[in-house]
Design a protein around this motif. Structure first.
Motif, mmCIF file in Angstrom:
data_model
loop_
_atom_site.group_PDB
_atom_site.id
_atom_site.type_symbol
_atom_site.label_atom_id
_atom_site.label_comp_id
_atom_site.label_asym_id
_atom_site.label_seq_id
_atom_site.Cartn_x
_atom_site.Cartn_y
_atom_site.Cartn_z
ATOM 1 N N LYS A 23 -19.179 -36.614 124.182
ATOM 2 C CA LYS A 23 -19.167 -36.164 125.509
ATOM 3 C C LYS A 23 -20.181 -36.519 126.120
ATOM 4 C CE LYS A 23 -17.226 -31.575 124.041
ATOM 5 N NZ LYS A 23 -17.227 -30.383 123.204
ATOM 6 N N ASN B 234 -6.910 -29.959 116.170
ATOM 7 C CA ASN B 234 -7.895 -29.707 117.269
ATOM 8 C C ASN B 234 -8.943 -30.728 117.506
ATOM 9 O OD1 ASN B 234 -6.279 -27.235 117.816
ATOM 10 N ND2 ASN B 234 -7.746 -26.141 116.560
ATOM 11 N N LYS C 95 -6.797 -33.578 119.364
ATOM 12 C CA LYS C 95 -6.433 -33.321 120.908
ATOM 13 C C LYS C 95 -7.669 -33.366 121.526
ATOM 14 C CE LYS C 95 -4.162 -29.542 123.176
ATOM 15 N NZ LYS C 95 -5.152 -28.919 123.910
ATOM 16 N N GLU C 96 -8.927 -32.644 121.052
ATOM 17 C CA GLU C 96 -10.110 -32.824 121.880
ATOM 18 C C GLU C 96 -10.680 -34.162 121.878
ATOM 19 O OE1 GLU C 96 -14.294 -30.592 122.463
ATOM 20 O OE2 GLU C 96 -13.087 -30.063 120.347
ATOM 21 N N SER C 97 -10.607 -34.891 121.086
ATOM 22 C CA SER C 97 -11.156 -36.348 120.987
ATOM 23 C C SER C 97 -10.374 -37.194 122.018
ATOM 24 C CB SER C 97 -10.893 -37.027 119.770
ATOM 25 O OG SER C 97 -11.575 -36.595 118.775
ATOM 26 N N TYR C 98 -8.918 -36.994 122.518
ATOM 27 C CA TYR C 98 -8.163 -37.459 123.315
ATOM 28 C C TYR C 98 -8.676 -36.991 124.737
ATOM 29 C CZ TYR C 98 -5.394 -40.952 120.405
ATOM 30 O OH TYR C 98 -4.846 -41.876 119.803
ATOM 31 N N GLU C 99 -8.853 -35.619 124.737
ATOM 32 C CA GLU C 99 -9.158 -35.174 126.202
ATOM 33 C C GLU C 99 -10.459 -35.742 126.722
ATOM 34 O OE1 GLU C 99 -8.842 -31.039 125.188
ATOM 35 O OE2 GLU C 99 -6.769 -30.707 125.623
ATOM 36 N N ILE C 100 -11.464 -35.972 125.693
ATOM 37 C CA ILE C 100 -12.632 -36.556 126.338
ATOM 38 C C ILE C 100 -12.501 -38.144 126.497
ATOM 39 C CG2 ILE C 100 -15.023 -36.920 125.260
ATOM 40 C CD1 ILE C 100 -14.757 -34.645 123.440
#
Length: 135
Positions: free
Chosen positions: A70, A93, A96-101
């Motif tokens: 982040k 999770n 998913k969060e890693s790709y969203e960042i």
């Protein structure tokens, strides 16, 4: 001229394994290492040349991989540095969060060294031919 990699990994054995794969395959790349996200940020701020690619573990003390990611992606000078997650976590999770960042890839570290070496070799060969954004 080879690429410059930054490996952010708290486990010394994992750092040695990664370096061994580079050495065994005679890759002409520079490897910078940091044992956690805080040290990686210090290295990135003090280093004249930025790495072409960052390999990042998620589960680390002080600052975990997602926290580091982040901060990295919020910095205009570092935002476009590709990051590949190298983690033991196959948690959906985290993925998913890693790709969203904004990561470039997510690899679950296999237990067997041969499987690990094969995955790292494939990654490096991909990034050798990929068109990286040069600063």
């Amino acid at each position: 001229m080879g690429l410059t990699f930054l490996l952010i990994e708290d486990d010394e054995i994992e750092r040695l394994k990664f370096a061994r794969v580079l050495q065994k395959n005679k890759y002409n790349h520079t490897l910078l290492e940091a044992e956690n996200g805080e040290k990686a940020l210090e290295l990135l701020e003090s280093h004249k040349e930025l790495p072409d690619l960052i390999f990042l573990d998620l589960n680390m003390p002080k600052m975990n991989g997602l926290e580091f990611l982040k901060i990295l992606k919020s910095n205009p000078a570092l935002r476009y540095t590709p990051v590949v997650i190298l983690s033991t976590s196959n948690n959906h999770n985290d993925l998913k969060e890693s790709y969203e960042i904004g990561i470039a890839g997510y690899i679950v570290k296999p237990l067997k060294y041969e499987d690990y070496a094969h995955k790292i070799k494939c990654l490096i060969e991909y990034w050798d031919v990929n068109e990286l954004i040069k600063r």
